[in-house]
Design a protein around this motif. Structure first.
Motif, PDB file in Angstrom:
ATOM      1  N   ASP A 169       0.823  -1.206   0.000  1.00 57.86           N
ATOM      2  CA  ASP A 169       0.000   0.000   0.000  1.00 57.86           C
ATOM      3  C   ASP A 169       0.862   1.262   0.000  1.00 57.86           C
ATOM      4  O   ASP A 169       0.683   2.158  -0.827  1.00 57.86           O
ATOM      5  CB  ASP A 169      -0.916  -0.018   1.225  1.00 57.86           C
ATOM      6  N   VAL A 170       1.825   1.315   0.929  1.00 57.91           N
ATOM      7  CA  VAL A 170       2.684   2.495   1.047  1.00 57.91           C
ATOM      8  C   VAL A 170       3.583   2.637  -0.175  1.00 57.91           C
ATOM      9  O   VAL A 170       3.750   3.735  -0.722  1.00 57.91           O
ATOM     10  CB  VAL A 170       3.530   2.422   2.337  1.00 57.91           C
ATOM     11  N   GLY A 171       4.162   1.516  -0.617  1.00 60.17           N
ATOM     12  CA  GLY A 171       5.030   1.555  -1.792  1.00 60.17           C
ATOM     13  C   GLY A 171       4.288   2.006  -3.038  1.00 60.17           C
ATOM     14  O   GLY A 171       4.813   2.785  -3.842  1.00 60.17           O
ATOM     15  N   ALA A 172       3.062   1.525  -3.186  1.00 58.13           N
ATOM     16  CA  ALA A 172       2.250   1.922  -4.344  1.00 58.13           C
ATOM     17  C   ALA A 172       1.909   3.405  -4.280  1.00 58.13           C
ATOM     18  O   ALA A 172       1.936   4.106  -5.313  1.00 58.13           O
ATOM     19  CB  ALA A 172       0.972   1.090  -4.392  1.00 58.13           C
ATOM     20  N   TYR A 173       1.622   3.903  -3.082  1.00 61.49           N
ATOM     21  CA  TYR A 173       1.251   5.316  -2.938  1.00 61.49           C
ATOM     22  C   TYR A 173       2.407   6.232  -3.337  1.00 61.49           C
ATOM     23  O   TYR A 173       2.244   7.132  -4.162  1.00 61.49           O
ATOM     24  CB  TYR A 173       0.825   5.597  -1.502  1.00 61.49           C
ATOM     25  N   PHE A 174       3.579   5.986  -2.762  1.00 59.78           N
ATOM     26  CA  PHE A 174       4.711   6.887  -3.020  1.00 59.78           C
ATOM     27  C   PHE A 174       5.269   6.724  -4.430  1.00 59.78           C
ATOM     28  O   PHE A 174       5.640   7.715  -5.078  1.00 59.78           O
ATOM     29  CB  PHE A 174       5.810   6.668  -1.979  1.00 59.78           C
ATOM     30  N   THR A 175       5.308   5.491  -4.922  1.00 61.93           N
ATOM     31  CA  THR A 175       5.775   5.280  -6.289  1.00 61.93           C
ATOM     32  C   THR A 175       4.807   5.887  -7.288  1.00 61.93           C
ATOM     33  O   THR A 175       5.213   6.558  -8.249  1.00 61.93           O
ATOM     34  CB  THR A 175       5.945   3.778  -6.580  1.00 61.93           C
ATOM     35  N   GLY A 176       3.515   5.662  -7.055  1.00 68.43           N
ATOM     36  CA  GLY A 176       2.516   6.229  -7.957  1.00 68.43           C
ATOM     37  C   GLY A 176       2.504   7.748  -7.940  1.00 68.43           C
ATOM     38  O   GLY A 176       2.359   8.394  -8.984  1.00 68.43           O
ATOM     39  N   LYS A 177       2.667   8.312  -6.749  1.00 73.57           N
ATOM     40  CA  LYS A 177       2.641   9.768  -6.621  1.00 73.57           C
ATOM     41  C   LYS A 177       3.816  10.414  -7.331  1.00 73.57           C
ATOM     42  O   LYS A 177       3.687  11.488  -7.930  1.00 73.57           O
ATOM     43  CB  LYS A 177       2.645  10.154  -5.144  1.00 73.57           C
ATOM     44  N   ASN A 178       4.969   9.783  -7.300  1.00 71.93           N
ATOM     45  CA  ASN A 178       6.177  10.375  -7.874  1.00 71.93           C
ATOM     46  C   ASN A 178       6.457   9.949  -9.307  1.00 71.93           C
ATOM     47  O   ASN A 178       7.073  10.711 -10.067  1.00 71.93           O
ATOM     48  CB  ASN A 178       7.390  10.016  -7.002  1.00 71.93           C
ATOM     49  N   PHE A 179       6.026   8.747  -9.679  1.00 69.08           N
ATOM     50  CA  PHE A 179       6.368   8.239 -11.006  1.00 69.08           C
ATOM     51  C   PHE A 179       5.164   7.778 -11.820  1.00 69.08           C
ATOM     52  O   PHE A 179       5.323   7.406 -12.976  1.00 69.08           O
ATOM     53  CB  PHE A 179       7.354   7.071 -10.881  1.00 69.08           C
ATOM     54  N   GLY A 180       3.986   7.782 -11.200  1.00 68.01           N
ATOM     55  CA  GLY A 180       2.810   7.238 -11.876  1.00 68.01           C
ATOM     56  C   GLY A 180       2.368   8.037 -13.097  1.00 68.01           C
ATOM     57  O   GLY A 180       2.130   9.239 -13.003  1.00 68.01           O
ATOM     58  N   LYS A 181       2.286   7.364 -14.240  1.00 62.25           N
ATOM     59  CA  LYS A 181       1.832   8.006 -15.480  1.00 62.25           C
ATOM     60  C   LYS A 181       0.753   7.185 -16.181  1.00 62.25           C
ATOM     61  O   LYS A 181      -0.056   7.737 -16.925  1.00 62.25           O
ATOM     62  CB  LYS A 181       3.018   8.202 -16.426  1.00 62.25           C
ATOM     63  N   HIS A 182       0.754   5.895 -15.973  1.00 56.99           N
ATOM     64  CA  HIS A 182      -0.173   5.014 -16.693  1.00 56.99           C
ATOM     65  C   HIS A 182      -1.202   4.443 -15.711  1.00 56.99           C
ATOM     66  O   HIS A 182      -0.828   3.833 -14.712  1.00 56.99           O
ATOM     67  CB  HIS A 182       0.592   3.877 -17.376  1.00 56.99           C
ATOM     68  N   LYS A 183      -2.460   4.637 -16.004  1.00 53.95           N
ATOM     69  CA  LYS A 183      -3.532   4.180 -15.128  1.00 53.95           C
ATOM     70  C   LYS A 183      -3.596   2.656 -15.106  1.00 53.95           C
ATOM     71  O   LYS A 183      -3.459   2.002 -16.130  1.00 53.95           O
ATOM     72  CB  LYS A 183      -4.871   4.756 -15.581  1.00 53.95           C
ATOM     73  N   LEU A 184      -3.829   2.114 -13.909  1.00 56.54           N
ATOM     74  CA  LEU A 184      -3.924   0.668 -13.740  1.00 56.54           C
ATOM     75  C   LEU A 184      -5.309   0.163 -14.112  1.00 56.54           C
ATOM     76  O   LEU A 184      -5.460  -0.655 -15.022  1.00 56.54           O
ATOM     77  CB  LEU A 184      -3.583   0.290 -12.294  1.00 56.54           C
ATOM     78  N   MET A 185      -6.316   0.618 -13.398  1.00 48.92           N
ATOM     79  CA  MET A 185      -7.712   0.243 -13.646  1.00 48.92           C
ATOM     80  C   MET A 185      -8.566   1.503 -13.545  1.00 48.92           C
ATOM     81  O   MET A 185      -9.266   1.706 -12.547  1.00 48.92           O
ATOM     82  CB  MET A 185      -8.187  -0.792 -12.619  1.00 48.92           C
ATOM     83  N   PRO A 186      -8.518   2.376 -14.543  1.00 49.69           N
ATOM     84  CA  PRO A 186      -9.210   3.669 -14.433  1.00 49.69           C
ATOM     85  C   PRO A 186     -10.713   3.560 -14.227  1.00 49.69           C
ATOM     86  O   PRO A 186     -11.313   4.441 -13.612  1.00 49.69           O
ATOM     87  CB  PRO A 186      -8.877   4.350 -15.772  1.00 49.69           C
ATOM     88  N   LYS A 187     -11.330   2.485 -14.713  1.00 46.94           N
ATOM     89  CA  LYS A 187     -12.770   2.334 -14.548  1.00 46.94           C
ATOM     90  C   LYS A 187     -13.149   1.851 -13.151  1.00 46.94           C
ATOM     91  O   LYS A 187     -14.306   1.958 -12.744  1.00 46.94           O
ATOM     92  CB  LYS A 187     -13.321   1.359 -15.592  1.00 46.94           C
ATOM     93  N   VAL A 188     -12.162   1.320 -12.426  1.00 45.63           N
ATOM     94  CA  VAL A 188     -12.408   0.809 -11.073  1.00 45.63           C
ATOM     95  C   VAL A 188     -11.900   1.778 -10.025  1.00 45.63           C
ATOM     96  O   VAL A 188     -12.619   2.158  -9.101  1.00 45.63           O
ATOM     97  CB  VAL A 188     -11.740  -0.576 -10.884  1.00 45.63           C
ATOM     98  N   SER A 189     -10.635   2.180 -10.154  1.00 48.64           N
ATOM     99  CA  SER A 189     -10.009   3.093  -9.196  1.00 48.64           C
ATOM    100  C   SER A 189      -9.102   4.050  -9.971  1.00 48.64           C
ATOM    101  O   SER A 189      -7.950   3.707 -10.266  1.00 48.64           O
ATOM    102  CB  SER A 189      -9.204   2.302  -8.154  1.00 48.64           C
ATOM    103  N   PRO A 190      -9.598   5.236 -10.326  1.00 46.35           N
ATOM    104  CA  PRO A 190      -8.890   6.145 -11.230  1.00 46.35           C
ATOM    105  C   PRO A 190      -7.519   6.595 -10.744  1.00 46.35           C
ATOM    106  O   PRO A 190      -6.679   6.986 -11.565  1.00 46.35           O
ATOM    107  CB  PRO A 190      -9.844   7.350 -11.328  1.00 46.35           C
ATOM    108  N   ASN A 191      -7.263   6.569  -9.445  1.00 47.45           N
ATOM    109  CA  ASN A 191      -6.007   7.105  -8.918  1.00 47.45           C
ATOM    110  C   ASN A 191      -4.855   6.105  -8.936  1.00 47.45           C
ATOM    111  O   ASN A 191      -3.703   6.495  -8.756  1.00 47.45           O
ATOM    112  CB  ASN A 191      -6.206   7.604  -7.486  1.00 47.45           C
ATOM    113  N   LYS A 192      -5.132   4.843  -9.128  1.00 47.46           N
ATOM    114  CA  LYS A 192      -4.071   3.834  -9.091  1.00 47.46           C
ATOM    115  C   LYS A 192      -3.363   3.750 -10.446  1.00 47.46           C
ATOM    116  O   LYS A 192      -4.001   3.814 -11.501  1.00 47.46           O
ATOM    117  CB  LYS A 192      -4.649   2.468  -8.705  1.00 47.46           C
TER     118      LYS A 192
END
Length: 289
Positions: A169-192
């Motif tokens: 959870d924590v790793g996904a949050y910080f990695t996504g916040k700093n490097f996230g560019k491609h949506k994982l499941m935009p229709k389910v959870s747009p922020n991931k």
């Protein structure tokens, strides 16, 4: 909101650790059951049940199932004298693994199969059973592992699976916040994001390797446990996404309001509902090698 989350976490974390490390086996079993029943009450809202009596009826049904399992598999009798898990318990975890594979398909193909969830009350109820009941059994199995040799061994197993979930959870949050560019499941959870997902998996693998190091586990097994952490963390993400999908279908932001700043019980245990049974399957398999 951030202040509320911090205060709630500072209260919940010590209580959770006290439950895992200090509670006698029976009390741990009862408390774990209580958490599952609170989750069942919130699940009934995801099912679209608004009547409180009917929601309590669903909780009673889950309680009866948990009580039946507790009667059939007392927490002190989950393991055989040879150190292996009781054979009949494996059927529950086989069913659980099958459910999480189906859940993965539901999440990945959303909203293609959403009509089945929206229109089938029975299907929604069964989904809750398959999500919550194995969680209770998995926690009891882990807590009671090797209890006669070491009363705290099972506590460290639960700490391991909690660490995998938290690091994912924590790793996904910080990695996504700093490097996230491609949506994982935009229709389910747009922020991931995909980057966050990968960061969470790697964080979990690093955690479990460090955990193995400090617990004296042979280095030759570290790669296996790192891969195990990645699989468990991936399914923990499915548990999170599954609840997000169900909340989206129900038009809900949070599963409940009992935890200030955190939402409901399901919002806190959604990842664990998948991670704990999968972790048990890996652990039970490794001790047979």
């Amino acid at each position: 909101m951030l202040k509320q989350r911090i205060i709630t976490s500072l209260i919940l974390a010590p209580l959770a650790l006290a439950l895992v490390f200090l509670a006698p086996l029976d009390w741990f079993s009862y408390c774990a059951g209580g958490i599952v029943l609170l989750g069942a009450y919130e699940w009934s809202a995801l099912m679209g049940i608004n009547n409180r009596i009917k929601r309590l009826g669903y909780v009673i049904a889950i309680a009866a199932l948990v009580a039946l399992m507790q009667w059939h598999w007392p927490i002190t009798e989950l393991w055989q004298s040879n150190g292996l898990l009781r054979g009949d318990i494996n059927y529950v975890f086989t069913l659980s693994v099958a459910w999480w594979i189906v859940a993965t398909i539901l999440v990945v193909r959303y909203p293609k199969f959403s009509d089945a969830w929206s229109q089938g009350l029975v299907m929604r109820g069964i989904s809750g059973v398959l999500t919550l009941a194995p969680l209770w059994l998995a926690l009891c199995v882990l807590r009671s592992a090797s209890y006669e040799e070491s009363a705290q061994f099972g506590s460290y197993l639960i700490l391991a699976v909690l660490g995998i979930v938290w690091c994912a959870d924590v790793g996904a949050y910080f990695t996504g916040k700093n490097f996230g560019k491609h949506k994982l499941m935009p229709k389910v959870s747009p922020n991931k994001t995909i980057e966050g997902f990968v960061g969470g998996l790697l964080s979990s693998a690093v955690f479990l390797v460090v955990f193995c190091y400090f617990n004296g586990i042979e280095a030759s097994m570290w790669i296996f446990y790192a891969l195990m952490a990645i699989v468990v963390a991936a399914f923990s993400a499915v548990g999170d996404l599954l609840e997000s999908m169900f909340k989206r279908q129900a038009g809900m932001k949070d599963s409940g309001k009992c935890l200030p700043g955190h939402g409901g019980i399901l919002d806190r245990i959604d990842s664990l509902t998948a991670a704990a049974p999968i972790f048990v399957v890996f652990y039970a398999w490794t001790i047979t090698l």
